[in-house]
Design a protein around this motif. Structure first.
Motif: not given
Length: 567
Positions: A47-57
């Protein structure tokens, strides 16, 4: 966050069913757990990795002026029927009925639903618009595999542009392409932009972003000389000219009872594959169709779909072939066939003195002239490019690379706005349907692709930008009050300096703590132990290189901050 409070169910052994590196390491590292085939639970680290990818996007979407929406995942089936894609997508779409009997579907994607919202656009002054969302998509994959790489339920960033004309669409397409290049660079994912088929999406142009990886299911043709790159579904190459003899005045039959394949005909009867005509039989939208290629070439099936704008396509069954042509696969040909559509690959154009099946089991024809003896209704580029063939631009040998598709952008034109009745008042007072673009990134697939690219024999090696934590403070001897208090103070200092840090305060052996930190891939480990503190230092280890440095305790937080900034 303290490791003693964090749910990270790491495993010491690889899962038995893992067929990709990312699948193996994400399960072992306690990132994901499978609920059923194609459906995964994301645990706290993921979830933490996913959130960071989504933040970049999200940042890059905002940078090009795209506005965020959240649309429903359950759609009226009628909208998909109006666009024509309900039938085209077929069994891949999950379908259901509510208690009142209304037909519904789970969203495979959201072109139709965003287009429904666009019905409220009134004038060219409302354009351009660029809209995006993060939303769950559902696709009933027949063979989900490789962990998060091919699933039935996943998060997609999908965005859509609406413009008055093609010039506006070109601009939106360029903006998204540049944004995607920045996104993949920021999350540490090597991605090559390649020409691709638009498939069921439709439209005039599409570009895929492909990340090289052994676990990939797509193949990209690329030229190391000039940079040409395309999916095999779209790629072309330059073939050397073939010198044919005139051959006989008419095809000649010869017996081949022992030859049922291209290879057997070459080996047993001395007919090279490049001098054979391969005959494939497909059912295209209910119509039996013959497809001809050179014997040593393979069909790129998507090219056939695109050429015919086919809604449904499948290989014909042996029974259908026998009934239509009177022979079994292995003895098929198009000589004398006039009642069925015949398509031929461009590589056969003008060829003479070739060999093909006679539509009689165990018999072939030699001396076939394509234009004289075959009733070809349509010519097209149908073959799949092979490694070593010449680049169509510069002539250098082409490479074929196995890749993962991590993004796809489309110019889809007016397909959906016309089908769903969207129009705006143009500058001349006439109503016009806006042109659309569609742009997607699979978030969890991107996460898995990063792991495919960044790992070693110890585990994952996350790039700093998407790591679940940037640094871990590892306490050696948690029962030693001085060590524990020092580690606690350093952890708090890192947090104060906005370092995303984890405190490993578990009562575990040093080897266990080190192995877990390496497995889950935290970029920097700061080891606090009695031996180092006796000299006023802590050890800082870089996960990517394994390099360890003793750093004065007072400088540790600043040193880590500089490392993160440099990364």
């Amino acid at each position: 966050m303290r490791w003693s409070q964090l749910y990270v169910p790491t495993l010491r052994q690889d899962p038995a069913d893992a067929d990709a590196v990312s699948h193996r390491l994400l399960v072992r590292g306690g990132f994901v757990r499978q609920l059923m085939a194609g459906h995964y639970s994301l645990l706290p680290l993921a979830v933490r990795v996913r959130a960071k990818i989504m933040d970049v996007i999200r940042e890059e979407m905002a940078a090009i002026g795209t506005q965020e929406f959240v649309l429903p995942t359950v759609h009226p089936a009628e909208i998909w029927e109006r666009s024509g894609r309900s039938e085209v997508i077929g069994e891949e779409m999950f379908r259901l009925r509510d208690r009142k009997g209304a037909d519904l579907v789970l969203g495979v994607t959201h072109e139709e639903i965003f287009t429904v919202l666009a019905q409220e656009l009134r004038s060219y002054r409302d354009l351009p618009q660029m809209w995006f969302q993060f939303q769950t998509k559902f696709r009933d994959e027949p063979r989900p595999k490789s962990g998060l790489l091919r699933v039935r339920e996943f998060t997609m960033k999908d965005s859509y542009s609406f413009d008055l004309d093609e010039a506006g669409l070109d601009r939106a397409f360029r903006l998204h392409r540049a944004a995607y290049e920045r996104i993949f660079a920021r999350i540490g994912l090597p991605a090559v932009a390649v020409h691709a088929s638009s498939g069921v999406m439709g439209g005039s142009e599409s570009v895929e972003f492909m990340s090289p990886a052994e676990a990939g299911e797509d193949r990209v043709v690329r030229c190391p000389g000039c940079g040409y790159a395309a999916n095999t579904e779209k790629a072309t190459s330059a073939l050397p000219a073939v010198a044919d003899g005139p051959g006989p005045d008419a095809p000649e039959r010869f017996d081949t009872p022992d030859a049922r394949t291209i290879e057997e005909l070459a080996r047993l009867h001395g007919v090279p594959a490049e001098r054979q005509v391969k005959t494939l039989v497909y059912v295209v939208d209910g119509q039996l169709t013959l497809v001809l290629l050179r014997g040593d070439h393979a069909l790129a099936e998507q090219k056939l779909v695109d050429t015919l704008a086919a809604r449904a396509l499948r290989p014909a069954t042996p029974e259908e072939i026998q009934e239509a042509l009177g022979a079994s696969p292995g003895s098929l040909g198009a000589v004398g066939v006039t009642d069925l559509p015949v398509l031929a690959d461009e590589a056969l154009r003008g060829r003479t003195d070739l060999t093909t099946g006679a539509n009689t089991d165990g018999v072939h024809l030699r001396g076939v002239s394509v234009e004289r003896d075959l009733a070809v209704r349509r010519w097209a580029d149908l073959r799949e490019v092979a490694a070593g063939e010449a680049c169509p631009r510069c002539g250098e040998p082409l490479e074929v690379v196995v890749t993962i598709e991590v993004g796809h952008i489309f110019k889809i034109g007016r397909k959906y706005t016309e089908a769903l009745g969207v129009s705006v008042l143009g500058p001349d007072g006439e109503r016009v349907a806006p042109v659309m673009g569609s742009y997607g990134i699979g978030v969890e697939r991107a996460l898995a692709a990063v792991v495919e690219t960044h790992h070693d024999d110890k585990g994952i090696v996350w790039p700093v930008a998407v790591a679940p934590f940037e640094a871990v403070v590892t306490v050696l001897g948690s029962t030693d009050a001085t060590v524990a208090e020092t580690a606690e103070a350093l952890y708090r200092q890192l947090r104060a300096e906005r370092v995303d840090a984890l405190l490993d305060d578990r009562d575990e052996r040093p080897g266990v703590k080190f192995r877990d930190a390496e497995l889950i891939g935290i970029p920097y480990r700061i080891t606090v132990g009695a031996r180092g503190l006796a000299g006023g230092t802590v050890e800082i280890t870089a996960r990517a290189t394994g390099e360890t440095r003793a750093v004065p305790l007072a400088e540790a937080a600043d040193h880590v901050r500089k490392l993160l900034t440099a990364a």
